[in-house]
Design a protein around this motif. Structure first.
Motif, mmCIF file in Angstrom:
data_model
loop_
_atom_site.group_PDB
_atom_site.id
_atom_site.type_symbol
_atom_site.label_atom_id
_atom_site.label_comp_id
_atom_site.label_asym_id
_atom_site.label_seq_id
_atom_site.Cartn_x
_atom_site.Cartn_y
_atom_site.Cartn_z
ATOM 1 N N ARG B 39 -54.554 74.053 17.982
ATOM 2 C CA ARG B 39 -54.508 73.768 19.371
ATOM 3 C C ARG B 39 -54.302 72.282 19.485
ATOM 4 O O ARG B 39 -55.033 71.659 20.393
ATOM 5 C CB ARG B 39 -55.923 74.371 19.994
ATOM 6 C CG ARG B 39 -56.033 75.907 20.213
ATOM 7 C CD ARG B 39 -56.661 76.259 21.411
ATOM 8 N NE ARG B 39 -56.323 77.578 21.300
ATOM 9 C CZ ARG B 39 -56.694 78.306 22.587
ATOM 10 N NH1 ARG B 39 -57.260 77.901 23.420
ATOM 11 N NH2 ARG B 39 -56.154 79.516 22.912
ATOM 12 N N ARG B 51 -45.607 73.651 32.211
ATOM 13 C CA ARG B 51 -45.860 73.366 33.380
ATOM 14 C C ARG B 51 -44.474 72.796 34.028
ATOM 15 O O ARG B 51 -43.996 72.916 35.250
ATOM 16 C CB ARG B 51 -46.959 72.217 33.541
ATOM 17 C CG ARG B 51 -47.970 72.280 34.575
ATOM 18 C CD ARG B 51 -49.141 71.521 34.634
ATOM 19 N NE ARG B 51 -50.083 71.893 33.928
ATOM 20 C CZ ARG B 51 -51.422 71.325 33.367
ATOM 21 N NH1 ARG B 51 -51.431 70.101 33.710
ATOM 22 N NH2 ARG B 51 -52.166 72.187 32.934
ATOM 23 N N ILE B 69 -49.996 80.605 17.379
ATOM 24 C CA ILE B 69 -51.361 81.039 17.417
ATOM 25 C C ILE B 69 -51.379 82.638 17.255
ATOM 26 O O ILE B 69 -50.623 83.219 17.917
ATOM 27 C CB ILE B 69 -52.571 80.660 18.471
ATOM 28 C CG1 ILE B 69 -54.045 80.849 18.176
ATOM 29 C CG2 ILE B 69 -51.909 81.097 19.712
ATOM 30 C CD1 ILE B 69 -54.694 79.976 19.290
ATOM 31 N N ASP B 71 -52.127 85.308 18.613
ATOM 32 C CA ASP B 71 -52.655 85.835 19.815
ATOM 33 C C ASP B 71 -51.874 87.032 20.425
ATOM 34 O O ASP B 71 -50.944 86.839 21.167
ATOM 35 C CB ASP B 71 -52.581 84.559 20.736
ATOM 36 C CG ASP B 71 -53.465 84.884 22.286
ATOM 37 O OD1 ASP B 71 -53.913 86.055 22.289
ATOM 38 O OD2 ASP B 71 -53.250 83.844 22.869
ATOM 39 N N ALA B 74 -51.159 87.995 23.915
ATOM 40 C CA ALA B 74 -50.226 87.100 24.805
ATOM 41 C C ALA B 74 -48.775 87.301 24.246
ATOM 42 O O ALA B 74 -47.871 86.922 25.179
ATOM 43 C CB ALA B 74 -50.732 85.658 24.412
#
Lengths: 497, 497
Positions: B39, B51, B69, B71, B74
């Protein structure tokens, strides 16, 4: 302490045995210093007693009542329906098609899931917490504090409040010897603080609350404690618990202003543990957040005093301890330190997402006009007014007992009465190497099944004795419990007089 | 570093400003040393890019793909229906009356709730974890390990595996200077280990996995690392990740036996990170738990070698990272140390209860004959076989690229290919003060939107460069991703040749 190779021995039956690598003498010494009375030996004994009861052993009581910990649901408090509906929807989104769920619960669930990777609570969130939850927390704080602005970037979601408190203390600890970080905590305190400071090797600086004036905080006492501590450590932080745990006092606005001025003057980082912010019962008392007071004192303070404030899903009217939800707000933290904080929390990946979802519901509950609003208000009010009644009842009954004296439970969830322990009992305890109030509480547990935490687990003035008792049991059970405490105290006093 | 009182200054506009109490120079120095690449800066940049994209900024890519990661959800992996049904039932027990839920889900939910105080997941559990869940974990381990006995008292539920690993390391750290605890970790490693050791002030002892033989572990290398480390610290523990993260190897039974013999001979506490125990794809590979092998080596080992093994709800076929569920099993731990461990975990009260419930379902899934069994097997098999296909695909495509060479992904969820970085690029990176593989990955992110983690975040042999990429994206997306990586690598190589 270095181990030699082949440090083996042959036991009598010829088996090879080796000394352990990890022994009590070779383990982390700071861990050994940690104490946590709320789950200490008395609670372990309570668990044993429960097991013995369930195995049919005869005891002088039919059940163990655990009044040692602020665990509302375990004491029968019902969860808020709306919160649990949303959590069910988030857990199993198929239910979004179920017409029996109210629309506002569905829209909350939808919003939470949209903020989760892959629309699943099974994804990691950002380490600081889900963006939209942090935004909701910020808006909640602004409403609570009458419009004082709050930046979502200053919000960190946590695994319960404990996680946030330990993380902040961790940042603050540095130096060796007389330069070692000192942290001021109230006595009596919630033992998470002493445990964390012991583990971090920081210096615990005790300031005493004034039992005679309803556990009020006196700036003169803060000054005394600080001045003494400056001789042997570097005091850098001041922790406040408001409403108080275990002492149940609610701080006045004036007192909070004084504390902020003191922190500014003495250059202390303020840590405000405000997890009981909805638990205020006494007339004339009101919760004031440190953040709000700080900002209303003007820019001399609001631009400079460093503050961390902690909240949680575990207390107030929701009492959802098991979900380990919480947040902290960080004010005036140095930017570089904040970057370090963000990095530090990233190592544990993220706080539990169901706890984050629950925190979101707490700060963004049903609004007027929404289908779940009336029921939410009804449930919340019922829980909070029952707690207020039980706070009153506890104080009243305990104060009828000679040798027990109890301040009003203005807030939080505990009574912390002072108890008179006869000299003979003190001697017997001392001979056993036990604290007198531990001796008292252990005896109460064995005779009545009631599990309380001795005052020595929280700290108290030398020569005074207390216990902490939650006010959480349902009304009828609380009444029985208080009567049993009364009878026990009278018996104990007689026995040792 | 002691602050003086009234250390204020007036700024130009007459406002009082004070130096911060907590600055980068006065914060905990061990926290500053913590690094966590998974991270790290590259992920922060990826979040920024997301963003910017959402704000309509033009980029050379339409979306950011986070392959940094593990995950799973996700990346679109679907949760196991049965698990989520039970969690919904536990969250909102009204649903127990809903006839659309299968009976086995209801009976599991009923059993979990009965083990919760007040039948609510909102209650704290025992700090070590819910009794019945620990019993189910013990039975799971016994089944997994062909009947090797497991005592529920040796099971501690945790907040993800990370929590357990950090807790165990914390117990092990003691001593100063040359007596400081050293902990052996594989290089490449999962950076939780280096981060935790930095924070605890322990000595990190690197042993290198052998990339040439599919990241195998060589006892000679363990011995070299240990012997060197004995000159400056007290090596006390040996950490193994199997299946490997980031390297994806699966250890052979012989290798595990060798490691256990080495640990016994050299008196090292073994920590086995086995969170990928269901993620084994390569033919001829099989997961062997350290516990099972230890017990099959006979009492000389099974009665003496201290072992902690870690598991989690976050990986395997369930991929439920957000719930932060996990457990550790402790073998041959000294009784006094175990009491200290139990005390230590009590300070953080309990692991998140929904995560405990989920762990229970993982170790006690639907059984043959139960209504949810067929669907559970179908879902589990689909996920695991998709992962096996993606492991193969990743290896194949990456190995078609000149300058990328990739070991088979035998297990876990990552590929960790070696990349050739041209001298000119190395120079440009070095001039910028960047690791060459960080420079490479950052450039890939900016040009393609693909977020990988540079090998330097995990450790690698000097002069070699790698990246870690998860194999989790859905098949079509993974294909696109791999092609983009290929094109980028070719472009990058050309540009710097």
């Amino acid at each position: 302490q270095t181990f030699k190779r082949d440090d083996r021995k042959m036991s009598e039956n010829g088996m090879v045995s080796r000394a352990k690598v990890l022994t009590i003498d070779t383990m982390n010494p700071t861990v050994k210093k940690v104490e946590y009375a709320v789950r200490g030996p008395i609670v372990q004994r309570a668990v044993e007693l429960e097991r013995e009861l369930s195995e049919g052993m005869k005891k002088p009581f039919a059940e163990v009542i655990k009044a040692n910990i602020g665990d509302a649901h375990a004491m029968g408090q019902q969860p808020i329906t709306f919160f649990r509906q949303v959590l069910a929807l988030c857990s199993y989104p198929e239910l979004l098609n179920d017409s029996t769920f109210p629309e506002d619960a569905k829209s909350r669930a939808h919003r939470i899931l949209q903020s989760c990777g892959g629309n699943s609570m099974g994804s990691y969130s950002a380490s600081q917490g889900i963006d939209s939850v942090r935004q909701d927390v910020a808006r909640y704080i602004e409403r609570r504090d009458g419009g004082v602005p709050c930046d979502p970037d200053d919000i960190y979601l946590t695994t319960g409040a404990s996680d946030g408190i330990v993380t902040m203390l961790k940042l603050l600890v540095c130096g060796e010897g007389a330069a070692r970080t000192g942290v001021m905590i109230s006595i009596p305190q919630y033992p998470l603080y002493s445990a964390a400071l012991a583990e971090l090797g920081a210096v615990q600086i005790n300031y005493y609350l004034n039992e005679e004036t309803c556990w009020s905080l006196d700036i003169g006492e803060l000054q005394r404690a600080l001045d003494e501590a400056r001789q042997y450590c570097n005091p850098r932080a001041l922790c406040i618990i408001n409403p108080g745990n275990p002492t149940g006092q609610v701080q006045s606005r004036e007192c909070i202003e004084d504390v902020i001025r003191f922190a500014a003057k003495e250059r202390l980082f303020l840590m405000a543990d405000e997890v009981y912010q909805d638990n205020v019962y006494a007339e004339g008392c009101q919760f004031h957040s440190f953040k709000k007071v700080l900002f209303e004192m003007g820019p001399e303070y609001s631009n400079t005093v460093e503050l961390a404030s902690f909240h949680s899903t575990s207390k107030c009217y929701m009492g959802e301890c098991g979900f380990r939800g919480g947040y902290m707000e960080i004010i005036n933290m140095d930017d570089e330190v904040k970057a370090q904080l963000t990095k530090l929390v990233s190592v544990r990946l993220c706080p539990p997402v169901p706890g984050q979802a629950l925190m979101d519901l707490v700060v963004n509950p049903p609004q007027p006009g929404e289908p779940s609003y009336d029921n939410f208000i009804k449930e919340r009010t019922a829980t909070l007014s029952a707690l207020a009644q039980k706070a009153k009842l506890t104080e009243q009954v305990l104060n009828t007992v000679q040798g027990i004296s109890c301040n009003p439970v203005q807030g939080a969830m505990y009574s912390f009465p002072r108890i008179t322990i006869p000299e003979k009992a003190i001697k017997e305890a001392t001979d056993k190497g036990q604290q007198p109030d531990m001796f008292y509480c252990m005896k109460m547990l064995e005779e009545t099944g009631i599990c309380l935490v001795p005052g020595s687990g929280f700290g108290q003035k030398d020569g005074t004795y207390h216990f902490r008792m939650t006010i959480l049991p349902p009304n009828d059970k609380l009444q029985i419990l208080l009567n049993k405490v009364k009878e026990f105290h009278q018996r104990f006093t007689q026995q040792y007089s």
